[in-house]
Enzyme design. Structure first.
Site, mmCIF file in Angstrom:
data_model
loop_
_atom_site.group_PDB
_atom_site.id
_atom_site.type_symbol
_atom_site.label_atom_id
_atom_site.label_comp_id
_atom_site.label_asym_id
_atom_site.label_seq_id
_atom_site.Cartn_x
_atom_site.Cartn_y
_atom_site.Cartn_z
ATOM 1 C CG LEU A 261 -6.135 -6.241 10.031
ATOM 2 C CD1 LEU A 261 -5.835 -4.970 9.684
ATOM 3 C CD2 LEU A 261 -5.396 -7.079 9.239
ATOM 4 C CG ASP A 262 -9.825 -6.410 8.654
ATOM 5 O OD1 ASP A 262 -9.646 -5.099 8.752
ATOM 6 O OD2 ASP A 262 -9.633 -7.250 7.697
#
Lengths: 279, 279, 279, 279
Positions: free
Chosen positions: B222-223
């Site tokens: 994520l990210d």
């Protein structure tokens, strides 16, 4: 193993990239980075190629390239030598200081040979940093006389570029011709807005919300030479002329130094009144 | 006379540019613009070449290129076809609207096939602009079930990219794998600052003077996917969270659309967790 | 408890802030934020004061303020009412779409009453978003006739501002006078550079490295009205006129919307041919 | 006729602006510019008022203001005196040079009293510009010993602020407490991204498209002090760590000098871990 930068400009035609890269390969040069541009309006081709390899007989390589390019091609082979420059100033310190500091700490990408000023104001500072300062008075003499004196000084050195770091005298067409493509100026406005004198006064009167600066090559059309770099900054109604001048100086030095860096790294071509900048 | 974009990535070695340009020349293709990059850390070579000419037998050209390149080279020959996309949204309109408006006026460089939302909020607007809207409820079901429903919809269309236009559900590693390198997300912060939830709240608490946004490819971290574009804007002490969110939306839509434009023009390569963007 | 914005402009003199804040305090109004500016050249004073409190008898408050201010003071008391606007367009969609999208999602800070166009091109899109579109042909009639027709439409609505969202007809001095201080235009260049037609063509010919846009109030001097906001973006030698136009549109819509937001929040004063913008 | 800057911070309550301006008026002071801010989270009020007039008995004015303000108000009356600073450095020249050049040409808004370095590298340059340089070796001694030596030097001068111009030693909580609110640091990243060491290496590994720098007050939480100014610049895949460092230095000096200018003009308040900057 050397680093070599190849600069070529010529009329555009089919197959140029192939021809050039074939010649470089035949000389055992490895292409690290290559940029090219076709100016469609003028049917001109420009390329900058960074290579490594054994340069060997540079004259032979140049010949070989020219054989494989259209007539009127210009080929420039550059090995990692630093440029030599002279800086012309009047009274303002901000651009000169930025240049001399980087020169002092060897991060300019060029060597400052001398500073020439039409006032004495910046002598002390320049000499503190170990650079010779030459004062050429412009009063009580005509422009050609003044410029002749400046040239005598410049010609004492081997100089690749003249940098006008807020030099506030307009140079004659003759002077400019003698250093064609070699004079860089910083103009204190976002050209073509506010051509001419007192751009910040003009900007103040007009009530603009942005000010800027422009680094350009000098041609005999004042403020009309090929633009290299420009930047702008926001201002607001609180900015009087004085505040604009102060904020403008920060933009000016940034723009000029950015242009110089590009030029000293051989990233700038001139095509008519425009530049091609391979960043 | 066709326009052709050649994309190549392969292990780096001496002579690649020469080999490639020779093959293109042999196929009577004229190079209009060429960009290349060597990722020194990974010893990888990337090039994007825009050509014109008679494409002829594309398979043969590809074969010829592969013959002249190291093993494990990827060659992609692209003729001027528009990309097809699906857009995933939650409730916020600003990124979706920017995409649909450009789609409507044929300036997106891609065709929006459908919009998929986990709320009904944006149905009305989407349908007004003539695009099918699919609602997939995420409540009362587990992630795999939700994603399976989304996939069914996506698979009804031929889609090159999935654009997460403020889609606020985290996608599973399995889903991401199915569309590897094909999912683009807009993250509402200047990554890697303020990873995770409520970045504007985090920014407010920290008292930063700049906020930003990041468009990136989605990976299962994520990210952490490869960043395509980022922008920032100045803020000051007058900005509460609400004002940051409002200002942030303007940056988000700008950043996402810039990333999409680059992707739709085949200017973006992925190399590990980074991108190479030939602007 | 109401929110109240107090706008005052008057000749400058000693003690204005004290006088004003004393009157507001006497009316039990609490100052939340206060901005003021003295235009030294014109000896004018401007202030914008955000208050909360019970507004009570607004007429009385205004009277009291005027009593405590120099002659020729202008006092404007604004409660939180949204502005009403009409949008004038020609063929380009990008500014109109930005306005209508924000109108649709209630984030414009104003209500679009109608769109008036001298072509039919944007009718379909406008009507899809539920806004009435009026076509006024400009061919085969003189300017006064054309403008009379436009006025008839505008006057059907109660309109605070006319927004020229890439409206490519020059308005007459008479028309402008009728809506003095109420017409906002987006000019597709960084004024005062490239005044007049084809600014991107002019920019291309000059070889600038930056393009920009300007939002300004319209006065009867074409391109000379008070500037509200400006922005610029870097370009390079790869930008032909077409690419400049495309990049320019992104700047234009950003600049125009920023100006509108400031105006709709009553943050902009006009002083001569300049603006004072309390951001 | 003097210029006076009044700085006030206190708990927020109704009527503060009125009370303050009434006191100033009673002292025959004319308000030239006034800025205020209410930090809603902390219920704190901040104002900066530029006045002209006969300051007269400053103590009396301060008393009068305090009488009319809530308990715990801080009132600071500043007449046009330049700040005195000490600069701490390690080996990098770029921030120091920018400070010393402006000091040399009297455009810094402060006087540099001395430069303290934990290497000898910058002595020569500093002394050329006429500023005393003190070398304090940090090797073979513990932090408290090192800091005690630094303090001895600082205390020889009357210093308003300590500027850490790329000073690469972490200061102890004790040292920071001794100069609370008086130490300004330039951090070579866009905080809170890349906290800690080697931010450019971190930025390179992450593949960001923007780098930045942050000027902040130093507190005993490393890299967590109140942020004064930040800037960012775009980079691309061509930037290795070395190129990032070079580009970063330009941002660092710009950010630091901007922060110093704001501080030297008394435009910066600290509120918790944030700043209020009245530009």
């Amino acid at each position: 193993m050397n680093a070599l930068t190849v600069l070529i400009s010529c009329p555009d035609q089919v197959g140029l990239v192939t021809n050039i890269t074939r010649v470089l390969a035949a000389h055992q040069l490895n292409i690290i980075a290559m940029r090219e541009f076709v100016d469609e309006a003028n049917k001109s081709f420009f390329t900058r190629i960074a290579c490594t390899g054994n340069l060997g007989d540079a004259e032979k390589l140049k010949e070989k390239l020219l054989e494989n390019l259209p007539n009127a091609a210009e080929v420039n082979l550059i090995t990692q030598q630093e440029k030599q420059i002279a800086v012309l100033v009047t009274k303002e310190y901000h651009c000169l200081a930025e240049i001399l500091i980087k020169n002092q700490f060897k991060t300019l990408g060029a060597n400052v040979q001398c500073v020439i000023g039409n006032y004495e104001s910046l002598r002390d500072f320049t000499e503190k940093l170990g650079i010779p300062y030459f004062y050429v008075d412009h009063t009580n003499k005509d422009k050609s006389e003044f410029e002749a004196e400046v040239k005598v000084i410049i010609n004492r050195f081997e100089v690749d570029y003249l940098v006008l770091a807020k030099f506030m005298r307009i140079l004659s067409a003759d002077f400019v011709k003698d250093y064609a493509g070699k004079i860089i100026n910083i103009h204190h406005s976002f050209l073509p807005a506010f051509i001419g004198a007192n751009p910040y006064r003009q900007a103040f009167e007009r009530g603009v919300k942005i000010i800027g600066a422009t680094a350009h090559f000098v041609t005999d059309n004042l403020d009309e030479g090929p633009i290299i770099t420009q930047h702008t900054n926001h201002i607001d109604h609180n900015f009087g002329v004085k505040e604009m001048v102060r904020a403008g100086k920060e933009i000016e030095k940034k723009v000029l130094l950015e242009a110089l860096e590009l030029i000293f790294e051989d990233r700038v071509f001139v095509s008519g009144n425009k530049t091609i900048v391979f960043k």
